[in-house]
Scaffold this active site. Sequence first.
Site, PDB file in Angstrom:
ATOM      1  N   HIS A  13      -4.104   1.053   1.911  1.00 20.44           N
ATOM      2  CA  HIS A  13      -4.564   0.421   3.880  1.00 20.44           C
ATOM      3  C   HIS A  13      -4.218   1.274   5.168  1.00 20.44           C
ATOM      4  O   HIS A  13      -3.481   2.569   4.366  1.00 20.44           O
ATOM      5  CB  HIS A  13      -2.953  -0.825   3.822  1.00 20.44           C
ATOM      6  CG  HIS A  13      -1.868  -0.166   3.709  1.00 20.44           C
ATOM      7  ND1 HIS A  13      -0.977   0.419   4.848  1.00 20.44           N
ATOM      8  CD2 HIS A  13      -0.495  -0.612   2.772  1.00 20.44           C
ATOM      9  CE1 HIS A  13      -0.004   0.949   3.893  1.00 20.44           C
ATOM     10  NE2 HIS A  13      -0.143   0.033   2.729  1.00 20.44           N
ATOM     11  N   GLU A  38       0.588  -3.720  -4.368  1.00 18.44           N
ATOM     12  CA  GLU A  38       1.377  -3.252  -4.524  1.00 18.44           C
ATOM     13  C   GLU A  38       2.317  -3.010  -5.563  1.00 18.44           C
ATOM     14  O   GLU A  38       2.912  -3.729  -5.972  1.00 18.44           O
ATOM     15  CB  GLU A  38       2.396  -2.494  -3.356  1.00 18.44           C
ATOM     16  CG  GLU A  38       3.351  -1.266  -3.440  1.00 18.44           C
ATOM     17  CD  GLU A  38       2.172   0.171  -3.450  1.00 18.44           C
ATOM     18  OE1 GLU A  38       2.007   0.316  -5.051  1.00 18.44           O
ATOM     19  OE2 GLU A  38       2.088   0.843  -2.891  1.00 18.44           O
TER      20      GLU A  38
END
Length: 231
Positions: A14, A96
Amino acid sequence: MAPKRMPKVYLVRHGETEWTINGRHTGTTDLPLTANGEAIMLKLGDKAAGPGKLIDPTLIGTVMVSPRLRAKRTFELIFSHSPVKPPMTIDERVREWTYGDYEGFYKHEAVAARKAKGLPSGEGGWDIWVDGCEGGESAQEMTDRADEVVRTVRDAHRKWYEDPERKEGDKGGDVLIVSHGHFSRCFLARWLALPLPAGQLFVLDPGGVCVGQYYHDLGKTALGAMNLGLI
């Protein structure tokens, strides 16, 4: 008939957030991209995503996007210029690393917290690749999760590659993952059948694109490229 092209997996980290700038551990905290992060993702998409480009949506058969806002926004932005867009598919498995007690911490704060609890600190005070995260995911849990994603990608590749019904122009087959820094490094290590701590050898910058592919046949994984699209 010519052999089919070998499928690939595209791994996108990202774009920039406030915590990627200052180095705080961002797992479950749902931060937006910065204005600069949005601009970089738009530029990446214009340059690298679309028919005939690096990330070609006509060749993507599987999409795995982290449920975090920063990952979903990254996916939207990189395809905002493309006339063809793959459907966004949210997949918890590419989230994550769950940092648990160390969420939002700088590394030195995690080291101090471990010392205060009398936990092993070792050289450097805290090695996430070995010690994992108190209240979060261990290194073994991250290995297991990355392995599951690797299996999913390779299964998708094999299913497409071995399909006796030849797709027009060899469409589909590729996999796109939009994820995060630590998870991406875990995935790359396990894609190459390396122990998890080998993830430290890879640095995927915010907005960077990595390519996982094969050497000669589907039994031999390889790293095709790192941090494409940022120059």
